[in-house]
Design a protein around this motif. Structure first.
Motif, PDB file in Angstrom:
ATOM      1  N   ALA A  64       0.826  -1.211   0.000  1.00 35.20           N
ATOM      2  CA  ALA A  64       0.000   0.000   0.000  1.00 35.20           C
ATOM      3  C   ALA A  64       0.859   1.259   0.000  1.00 35.20           C
ATOM      4  CB  ALA A  64      -0.944   0.023   1.196  1.00 35.20           C
ATOM      5  N   PRO A  65       1.215   1.789  -1.178  1.00 36.97           N
ATOM      6  CA  PRO A  65       2.038   2.999  -1.253  1.00 36.97           C
ATOM      7  C   PRO A  65       1.479   4.110  -0.389  1.00 36.97           C
ATOM      8  CG  PRO A  65       1.671   2.059  -3.432  1.00 36.97           C
ATOM      9  CD  PRO A  65       0.797   1.287  -2.487  1.00 36.97           C
ATOM     10  N   GLY A  66       2.397   4.833   0.280  1.00 39.51           N
ATOM     11  CA  GLY A  66       1.981   5.933   1.133  1.00 39.51           C
ATOM     12  C   GLY A  66       1.682   5.502   2.554  1.00 39.51           C
ATOM     13  N   ARG A  67       1.729   4.198   2.808  1.00 38.04           N
ATOM     14  CA  ARG A  67       1.481   3.697   4.163  1.00 38.04           C
ATOM     15  C   ARG A  67       2.666   2.830   4.575  1.00 38.04           C
ATOM     16  NH1 ARG A  67      -3.938   0.612   4.684  1.00 38.04           N
ATOM     17  NH2 ARG A  67      -3.615   1.096   6.881  1.00 38.04           N
ATOM     18  N   ASP A  68       2.942   2.806   5.854  1.00 38.25           N
ATOM     19  CA  ASP A  68       3.969   1.921   6.388  1.00 38.25           C
ATOM     20  C   ASP A  68       3.278   0.670   6.891  1.00 38.25           C
ATOM     21  OD1 ASP A  68       6.341   3.406   5.971  1.00 38.25           O
ATOM     22  OD2 ASP A  68       5.706   4.781   7.540  1.00 38.25           O
ATOM     23  N   LEU A  69       2.998  -0.234   5.978  1.00 39.28           N
ATOM     24  CA  LEU A  69       2.274  -1.453   6.309  1.00 39.28           C
ATOM     25  C   LEU A  69       3.234  -2.627   6.256  1.00 39.28           C
ATOM     26  CD1 LEU A  69      -0.653  -2.389   6.949  1.00 39.28           C
ATOM     27  CD2 LEU A  69      -0.834  -3.030   4.538  1.00 39.28           C
ATOM     28  N   LEU A  70       3.438  -3.264   7.396  1.00 40.83           N
ATOM     29  CA  LEU A  70       4.294  -4.442   7.489  1.00 40.83           C
ATOM     30  C   LEU A  70       3.412  -5.677   7.512  1.00 40.83           C
ATOM     31  CD1 LEU A  70       6.740  -3.180  10.268  1.00 40.83           C
ATOM     32  CD2 LEU A  70       6.784  -2.721   7.808  1.00 40.83           C
ATOM     33  N   VAL A  71       3.733  -6.643   6.660  1.00 41.99           N
ATOM     34  CA  VAL A  71       2.887  -7.823   6.513  1.00 41.99           C
ATOM     35  C   VAL A  71       3.652  -9.074   6.910  1.00 41.99           C
ATOM     36  CG1 VAL A  71       1.480  -9.173   4.911  1.00 41.99           C
ATOM     37  CG2 VAL A  71       1.636  -6.686   4.632  1.00 41.99           C
ATOM     38  N   PHE A  72       3.069  -9.820   7.826  1.00 37.64           N
ATOM     39  CA  PHE A  72       3.632 -11.091   8.281  1.00 37.64           C
ATOM     40  C   PHE A  72       2.535 -12.142   8.176  1.00 37.64           C
ATOM     41  CE2 PHE A  72       5.473  -7.564  10.625  1.00 37.64           C
ATOM     42  CZ  PHE A  72       6.840  -7.750  10.456  1.00 37.64           C
ATOM     43  N   GLY A  73       2.436 -12.797   7.016  1.00 36.48           N
ATOM     44  CA  GLY A  73       1.363 -13.756   6.818  1.00 36.48           C
ATOM     45  C   GLY A  73       0.016 -13.056   6.866  1.00 36.48           C
ATOM     46  N   ASP A  74      -0.876 -13.517   7.771  1.00 39.70           N
ATOM     47  CA  ASP A  74      -2.200 -12.904   7.873  1.00 39.70           C
ATOM     48  C   ASP A  74      -2.205 -11.701   8.809  1.00 39.70           C
ATOM     49  OD1 ASP A  74      -1.848 -14.171  10.310  1.00 39.70           O
ATOM     50  OD2 ASP A  74      -3.898 -14.978  10.395  1.00 39.70           O
ATOM     51  N   LEU A  75      -1.019 -11.334   9.320  1.00 37.90           N
ATOM     52  CA  LEU A  75      -0.904 -10.222  10.258  1.00 37.90           C
ATOM     53  C   LEU A  75      -0.346  -8.990   9.550  1.00 37.90           C
ATOM     54  CD1 LEU A  75      -1.112  -9.436  13.328  1.00 37.90           C
ATOM     55  CD2 LEU A  75       1.330  -9.977  13.456  1.00 37.90           C
ATOM     56  N   SER A  76      -1.046  -7.859   9.651  1.00 35.42           N
ATOM     57  CA  SER A  76      -0.602  -6.605   9.052  1.00 35.42           C
ATOM     58  C   SER A  76      -0.465  -5.556  10.142  1.00 35.42           C
ATOM     59  CB  SER A  76      -1.605  -6.123   7.996  1.00 35.42           C
ATOM     60  OG  SER A  76      -1.778  -7.090   6.972  1.00 35.42           O
ATOM     61  N   VAL A  77       0.649  -4.821  10.126  1.00 36.65           N
ATOM     62  CA  VAL A  77       0.916  -3.793  11.126  1.00 36.65           C
ATOM     63  C   VAL A  77       1.118  -2.469  10.402  1.00 36.65           C
ATOM     64  CG1 VAL A  77       2.378  -3.072  13.048  1.00 36.65           C
ATOM     65  CG2 VAL A  77       2.035  -5.517  12.592  1.00 36.65           C
ATOM     66  N   ASP A  78       0.198  -1.543  10.613  1.00 39.38           N
ATOM     67  CA  ASP A  78       0.297  -0.204  10.040  1.00 39.38           C
ATOM     68  C   ASP A  78       1.041   0.662  11.054  1.00 39.38           C
ATOM     69  OD1 ASP A  78       0.031   2.310   8.997  1.00 39.38           O
ATOM     70  OD2 ASP A  78      -2.151   2.252   8.791  1.00 39.38           O
ATOM     71  N   THR A  79       2.344   0.902  10.810  1.00 38.61           N
ATOM     72  CA  THR A  79       3.154   1.630  11.787  1.00 38.61           C
ATOM     73  C   THR A  79       2.900   3.124  11.764  1.00 38.61           C
ATOM     74  OG1 THR A  79       5.015   1.852  10.241  1.00 38.61           O
ATOM     75  CG2 THR A  79       4.983  -0.107  11.654  1.00 38.61           C
ATOM     76  N   ARG A  80       2.237   3.622  10.730  1.00 36.65           N
ATOM     77  CA  ARG A  80       1.903   5.042  10.692  1.00 36.65           C
ATOM     78  C   ARG A  80       0.542   5.293  11.327  1.00 36.65           C
ATOM     79  NH1 ARG A  80       2.586   8.062   5.064  1.00 36.65           N
ATOM     80  NH2 ARG A  80       4.707   7.386   5.517  1.00 36.65           N
ATOM     81  N   GLY A  81      -0.432   4.475  10.978  1.00 34.08           N
ATOM     82  CA  GLY A  81      -1.765   4.622  11.554  1.00 34.08           C
ATOM     83  C   GLY A  81      -1.920   3.924  12.884  1.00 34.08           C
ATOM     84  N   LEU A  82      -0.866   3.161  13.278  1.00 33.88           N
ATOM     85  CA  LEU A  82      -0.869   2.434  14.551  1.00 33.88           C
ATOM     86  C   LEU A  82      -2.097   1.541  14.675  1.00 33.88           C
ATOM     87  CD1 LEU A  82       0.426   5.236  16.950  1.00 33.88           C
ATOM     88  CD2 LEU A  82       1.721   3.409  15.847  1.00 33.88           C
ATOM     89  N   GLU A  83      -2.297   0.747  13.625  1.00 31.92           N
ATOM     90  CA  GLU A  83      -3.382  -0.220  13.612  1.00 31.92           C
ATOM     91  C   GLU A  83      -2.831  -1.587  13.253  1.00 31.92           C
ATOM     92  OE1 GLU A  83      -7.477   2.011  12.488  1.00 31.92           O
ATOM     93  OE2 GLU A  83      -6.068   1.762  10.824  1.00 31.92           O
TER      94      GLU A  83
END
Length: 242
Positions: free
Chosen positions: A145-164
């Motif tokens: 997702a360009p423009g977002r800091d989204l880290l993906v680990f399998g079915d787990l996604s961590v949005d480090t900018r939106g803290l979700e």
């Protein structure tokens, strides 16, 4: 309580602490000490009143004793966790292992043993409040997702900018300390982090702390993101599976 500094009247913007303590002497002395450090304090003498006060004031932090009338600290902690992810600091008169473990399992972020010096208590409170302010970390995990800091680990996604955090597309509600812990793991995927490193980076401890705090927070995190996502490396620490 020794070690408090002379200060001014708390600012209307100062953090609000709800203190629940049945011992009137301790309740009064802790309230006065925290107010001298600039906090706004609302206090209660029993668990049920403390719960009502928490709901009324939506404080920045809850400070409570383990042994309380009407509703004990463990029960109060559980009820607060049903409605809020605000930081919770528990006080234990004995430092009893069962009290500490029960409190942390109920959702407390940290604990102190009474009697506690004011500078120590304030340091723990400041550390807890800092955990509500996050600094996005870089990672070698898959980014999407360009423009977002989204880290993906399998079915787990961590949005480090939106803290979700999302698991299988569903949002996961994490307490501030749980989120800080996950962000620390996500910044070092596949790398083993020992307990003292986690205490320093997540709990802001500048000294050796109780590693049970880490272990029990990891347990709570696993229940929310998947038991196999955080791996125990016996004798060393924990790591997030890539």
């Amino acid at each position: 309580m020794p070690g408090s500094r002379g200060g001014t009247e708390p600012s209307p913007r100062a953090p609000v602490v709800v203190l629940v303590e049945d011992d009137e002497v301790i309740r009064t002395s802790v309230s006065m000490a925290l107010e001298r450090y600039g906090y706004r304090v609302r206090s209660a003498a029993d668990g049920l009143t403390g719960l009502e006060m928490f709901r009324d004031h939506t404080p920045d932090l809850l400070l409570l004793d383990v042994m309380l009338p009407e509703l004990d600290g463990i029960g109060l902690c559980r009820k607060v966790r049903e409605i809020s992810q605000a930081p919770i600091l528990m006080m234990s008169a004995r430092g009893d292992s069962l009290d500490v473990v029960s409190g942390l399992e109920a959702g407390a972020d940290d604990y102190v043993v009474k009697p506690v010096d004011t500078p120590v208590l304030v340091a723990r409170i400041r550390a807890l409040l800092r955990r509500t302010t996050f600094t996005p970390a870089s990672s070698g995990a898959e980014r999407a997702a360009p423009g977002r800091d989204l880290l993906v680990f399998g079915d787990l996604s961590v949005d480090t900018r939106g803290l979700e955090v999302f698991r299988g597309g569903e949002r996961v509600a994490l307490a501030p300390t749980e989120l800080r812990l996950l962000l620390e793991f996500a910044a070092h995927p596949g790398i083993v982090l020992d307990r003292q490193t986690l205490l320093r980076n997540v709990w802001d401890y500048g000294w050796d702390g109780d590693s049970r705090v880490v272990d029990l927070c990891v347990q709570r995190l696993r229940r929310k993101i998947g038991a196999d996502r955080v791996e125990t490396v016996r004798g060393f620490g924990y790591k997030l599976r890539r």
